[in-house]
Enzyme design. Structure first.
Site, PDB file in Angstrom:
ATOM      1  N   HIS A   1      -5.709 -28.327   1.304  1.00 53.47           N
ATOM      2  CA  HIS A   1      -7.048 -28.878   1.512  1.00 53.47           C
ATOM      3  C   HIS A   1      -7.164 -30.232   0.833  1.00 53.47           C
ATOM      4  CE1 HIS A   1      -7.878 -27.611  -2.619  1.00 53.47           C
ATOM      5  NE2 HIS A   1      -7.450 -26.411  -2.308  1.00 53.47           N
ATOM      6  N   ALA A   2      -8.261 -30.911   1.136  1.00 58.20           N
ATOM      7  CA  ALA A   2      -8.606 -32.175   0.461  1.00 58.20           C
ATOM      8  C   ALA A   2     -10.050 -32.052  -0.012  1.00 58.20           C
ATOM      9  CB  ALA A   2      -8.455 -33.351   1.424  1.00 58.20           C
TER      10      ALA A   2
END
Ligand code: TYD
Length: 138
Positions: free
Chosen positions: A52-53
């Protein structure tokens, strides 16, 4: 913000024959105010974390014990960091996709974070992340 803003930060190490000591003072060693600390442990062999970011979140990732890899990507470049020292922190700026893998047995991943946990700060879908990056370029 890009991969070039992510970097290894060397932390102090007080060497002693009875055991070494590392400390982290936010104003001196961390480029953000720390609001949250969490740690990953008991990671099974072969597991992959992350994926994820974050829109806003900044992090400092430290291999407190053992080792693991952190793969960072900003949509155009990717870089793999092997963390295996308790006195190195990896600074991760916002809008960077990350994956953590290659955990050694007994590895502990300490994360200092600039914000409280907020699921709405995550991009968990890579296509959404890419689209957000394209939106920033406009
Ligand atoms: P996640 O950030 O996806 O973990 P990782 O990046 O290590 O794979 O979080 C895993 C789960 O834990 C998810 O359900 C959210 C929850 N969580 C919290 O409740 N508080 C926290 O501070 C963190 C980091 C995660």
């Amino acid at each position: 913000m890009s991969l070039a803003d992510c970097r290894i930060i060397q932390l102090p190490k007080i060497v002693n024959s009875s055991g070494n000591l590392t400390f982290i003072e936010t104003a001196r060693h961390v480029p953000f105010e720390v609001k949250r600390v969490y740690y990953l442990y008991d990671v099974p062999g072969g597991a992959v974390r992350g994926g994820h970011a974050h829109r806003q979140l900044q992090q400092l990732i430290v291999a407190i014990s053992g080792s693991f890899d952190v793969l960072l990507g900003d949509g155009s470049q990717r870089q793999r960091f092997h963390l295996n020292r308790s006195y190195y922190g990896l600074y991760v700026c916002p809008m960077i996709w990350r994956e953590l893998d290659n955990f050694s047995s007994g590895a502990v991943c300490l994360v200092l974070a600039s914000e409280l946990y907020d699921e709405s700060d995550y991009y968990r879908d890579y296509t959404d992340f890419q689209n957000a990056l394209k939106g920033q370029q406009k």
